[in-house]
Design a protein around this motif. Structure first.
Motif, mmCIF file in Angstrom:
data_model
loop_
_atom_site.group_PDB
_atom_site.id
_atom_site.type_symbol
_atom_site.label_atom_id
_atom_site.label_comp_id
_atom_site.label_asym_id
_atom_site.label_seq_id
_atom_site.Cartn_x
_atom_site.Cartn_y
_atom_site.Cartn_z
ATOM 1 N N MET A 1 0.857 -1.195 0.000
ATOM 2 C CA MET A 1 0.000 0.000 0.000
ATOM 3 C C MET A 1 0.893 1.245 0.000
ATOM 4 O O MET A 1 1.849 1.322 0.764
ATOM 5 C CB MET A 1 -0.903 0.002 1.237
ATOM 6 C CG MET A 1 -1.821 1.223 1.310
ATOM 7 S SD MET A 1 -2.849 1.208 2.792
ATOM 8 C CE MET A 1 -3.866 -0.213 2.464
ATOM 9 N N SER A 2 0.556 2.211 -0.852
ATOM 10 C CA SER A 2 1.349 3.435 -0.916
ATOM 11 C C SER A 2 0.806 4.471 0.060
ATOM 12 O O SER A 2 -0.400 4.608 0.230
ATOM 13 C CB SER A 2 1.337 4.001 -2.341
ATOM 14 O OG SER A 2 0.015 4.307 -2.737
ATOM 15 N N ALA A 3 1.693 5.180 0.706
ATOM 16 C CA ALA A 3 1.315 6.221 1.657
ATOM 17 C C ALA A 3 1.350 7.581 0.975
ATOM 18 O O ALA A 3 2.137 7.798 0.048
ATOM 19 C CB ALA A 3 2.272 6.205 2.842
ATOM 20 N N PRO A 4 0.488 8.512 1.385
ATOM 21 C CA PRO A 4 0.511 9.860 0.802
ATOM 22 C C PRO A 4 1.830 10.557 1.113
ATOM 23 O O PRO A 4 2.443 10.322 2.162
ATOM 24 C CB PRO A 4 -0.679 10.556 1.472
ATOM 25 C CG PRO A 4 -0.907 9.792 2.733
ATOM 26 C CD PRO A 4 -0.553 8.374 2.416
ATOM 27 N N LEU A 5 2.260 11.415 0.197
ATOM 28 C CA LEU A 5 3.520 12.129 0.380
ATOM 29 C C LEU A 5 3.399 13.315 1.321
ATOM 30 O O LEU A 5 4.398 13.835 1.806
ATOM 31 C CB LEU A 5 4.043 12.614 -0.987
ATOM 32 C CG LEU A 5 4.392 11.506 -1.996
ATOM 33 C CD1 LEU A 5 4.815 12.127 -3.318
ATOM 34 C CD2 LEU A 5 5.495 10.616 -1.450
ATOM 35 N N SER A 6 2.179 13.754 1.560
ATOM 36 C CA SER A 6 1.999 14.925 2.420
ATOM 37 C C SER A 6 0.642 14.848 3.097
ATOM 38 O O SER A 6 -0.178 13.991 2.780
ATOM 39 C CB SER A 6 2.090 16.208 1.588
ATOM 40 O OG SER A 6 1.064 16.226 0.608
ATOM 41 N N ASN A 7 0.426 15.733 4.052
ATOM 42 C CA ASN A 7 -0.826 15.718 4.799
ATOM 43 C C ASN A 7 -1.709 16.920 4.470
ATOM 44 O O ASN A 7 -2.544 17.308 5.258
ATOM 45 C CB ASN A 7 -0.544 15.689 6.303
ATOM 46 C CG ASN A 7 0.278 16.877 6.757
ATOM 47 O OD1 ASN A 7 0.630 17.727 5.950
ATOM 48 N ND2 ASN A 7 0.598 16.921 8.043
ATOM 49 N N PHE A 8 -1.485 17.530 3.306
ATOM 50 C CA PHE A 8 -2.326 18.658 2.920
ATOM 51 C C PHE A 8 -2.903 18.412 1.537
ATOM 52 O O PHE A 8 -2.258 17.781 0.695
ATOM 53 C CB PHE A 8 -1.535 19.969 2.946
ATOM 54 C CG PHE A 8 -0.376 19.996 1.986
ATOM 55 C CD1 PHE A 8 0.881 19.569 2.380
ATOM 56 C CD2 PHE A 8 -0.530 20.442 0.683
ATOM 57 C CE1 PHE A 8 1.955 19.582 1.506
ATOM 58 C CE2 PHE A 8 0.530 20.462 -0.203
ATOM 59 C CZ PHE A 8 1.784 20.026 0.216
ATOM 60 N N PRO A 9 -4.114 18.893 1.272
ATOM 61 C CA PRO A 9 -4.727 18.708 -0.055
ATOM 62 C C PRO A 9 -4.188 19.736 -1.049
ATOM 63 O O PRO A 9 -3.833 20.846 -0.683
ATOM 64 C CB PRO A 9 -6.215 18.929 0.213
ATOM 65 C CG PRO A 9 -6.233 19.886 1.365
ATOM 66 C CD PRO A 9 -5.036 19.538 2.228
ATOM 67 N N GLY A 10 -4.146 19.354 -2.311
ATOM 68 C CA GLY A 10 -3.750 20.298 -3.344
ATOM 69 C C GLY A 10 -2.243 20.438 -3.457
ATOM 70 O O GLY A 10 -1.478 19.625 -2.946
ATOM 71 N N GLY A 11 -1.812 21.495 -4.129
ATOM 72 C CA GLY A 11 -0.392 21.719 -4.366
ATOM 73 C C GLY A 11 0.217 22.706 -3.398
ATOM 74 O O GLY A 11 -0.320 22.961 -2.310
ATOM 75 N N LEU A 12 1.336 23.278 -3.796
ATOM 76 C CA LEU A 12 2.057 24.217 -2.944
ATOM 77 C C LEU A 12 1.474 25.614 -3.073
ATOM 78 O O LEU A 12 1.131 26.060 -4.159
ATOM 79 C CB LEU A 12 3.533 24.245 -3.335
ATOM 80 C CG LEU A 12 4.306 22.934 -3.177
ATOM 81 C CD1 LEU A 12 5.702 23.081 -3.766
ATOM 82 C CD2 LEU A 12 4.381 22.536 -1.715
ATOM 83 N N LYS A 13 1.383 26.316 -1.944
ATOM 84 C CA LYS A 13 0.960 27.722 -1.928
ATOM 85 C C LYS A 13 2.217 28.555 -1.717
ATOM 86 O O LYS A 13 2.720 28.682 -0.607
ATOM 87 C CB LYS A 13 -0.038 27.967 -0.809
ATOM 88 C CG LYS A 13 -1.356 27.253 -0.992
ATOM 89 C CD LYS A 13 -2.398 28.030 -1.750
ATOM 90 C CE LYS A 13 -2.766 29.336 -1.183
ATOM 91 N NZ LYS A 13 -3.791 29.994 -2.071
ATOM 92 N N LEU A 14 2.747 29.108 -2.816
ATOM 93 C CA LEU A 14 3.996 29.853 -2.751
ATOM 94 C C LEU A 14 3.735 31.351 -2.743
ATOM 95 O O LEU A 14 2.750 31.823 -3.326
ATOM 96 C CB LEU A 14 4.871 29.513 -3.962
ATOM 97 C CG LEU A 14 5.244 28.033 -4.127
ATOM 98 C CD1 LEU A 14 5.995 27.841 -5.433
ATOM 99 C CD2 LEU A 14 6.058 27.541 -2.949
ATOM 100 N N PRO A 15 4.607 32.131 -2.095
ATOM 101 C CA PRO A 15 4.478 33.589 -2.159
ATOM 102 C C PRO A 15 4.525 34.067 -3.607
ATOM 103 O O PRO A 15 5.328 33.565 -4.407
ATOM 104 C CB PRO A 15 5.681 34.091 -1.356
ATOM 105 C CG PRO A 15 6.072 32.943 -0.484
ATOM 106 C CD PRO A 15 5.746 31.709 -1.263
ATOM 107 N N GLY A 16 3.666 35.016 -3.965
ATOM 108 C CA GLY A 16 3.575 35.452 -5.362
ATOM 109 C C GLY A 16 4.718 36.337 -5.816
ATOM 110 O O GLY A 16 5.168 36.244 -6.958
#
Length: 210
Positions: A1-16
């Motif tokens: 079974m593969s585990a998720p790579l992170s604990n947040f939904p979606g992608g990265l929220k980077l400073p604009g």
């Protein structure tokens, strides 16, 4: 079974970091002494040179014709002399060379005599697409898709809404932002032409919420 790579939904929220490039007006870059123009600046077939080494060319002059259905013409960005036609290194991740036309600029930036269209509404959609193709207009996405093809949905399709993509999701990038601020009239002129050619009933300009 593969585990998720992170604990947040979606992608990265980077400073604009958008303000770094929106605090100064658009500027023209100095004219280079030499211009190297790849003959394939879009997806599809490369343009075919119609000039020779030693030819004097003017800004806006057609220097390569479209070849095949998915292709557009290439024009001289400024006045000067054609110094080479052949393989040259291009700005591409592959590091490979490609057929190019090289122009030694004369610094005068002299235009050809231009024939402007008085009223685009007096032309058919097909004629407008051909004008756009001859002008060498392509999309600025990854593929560089010729714009005249995008304006040809075919007889069996109807375009109701024209979407203008002004969204720039990457940090720092504000090219579309500044063009919409300083070249709004030109953008709206283009929108009118596309609405007419597509017979679309409305247009939406999409921008980022930042």
């Amino acid at each position: 079974m593969s585990a998720p790579l992170s604990n947040f939904p979606g992608g990265l929220k980077l400073p604009g970091h958008k303000k770094r490039s929106t605090q100064q007006p658009i500027r023209k870059t100095p004219l280079s002494k030499q211009l190297v123009l790849p003959l394939q600046q879009h997806i599809g077939a490369a343009a075919v040179p119609i000039v020779e080494v030693g030819d004097n060319v003017l800004k806006g002059q057609r220097i390569a014709r479209a070849e095949g259905h998915v292709s557009v013409c290439l024009h001289a960005p400024t006045s000067g002399v054609v110094s080479a036609i052949g393989e040259h290194a291009i700005p591409h991740p592959s590091g490979l060379s490609a057929p190019c036309i090289t122009i030694e600029t004369d610094g005068e930036d002299r235009w050809i005599e231009r024939e402007q269209i008085a009223d685009f509404r007096q032309h058919s959609a097909h004629e407008l697409r051909q004008i756009i193709r001859d002008a060498g207009i392509v999309g600025l996405g990854g593929a560089g898709f010729p714009s005249f093809i995008k304006l040809n949905p075919g007889v069996h399709h109807t375009v109701e809404t024209l979407l203008i993509n002004g969204a720039e999701c990457e940090p720092y990038i504000t090219c579309d932002d500044m063009l919409m601020r300083e070249r709004a009239d030109g953008i709206l002129d283009g929108v009118e032409i596309m609405l007419f050619a597509l017979r679309a009933s409305r247009c939406i300009l999409a921008i980022e919420d930042n």
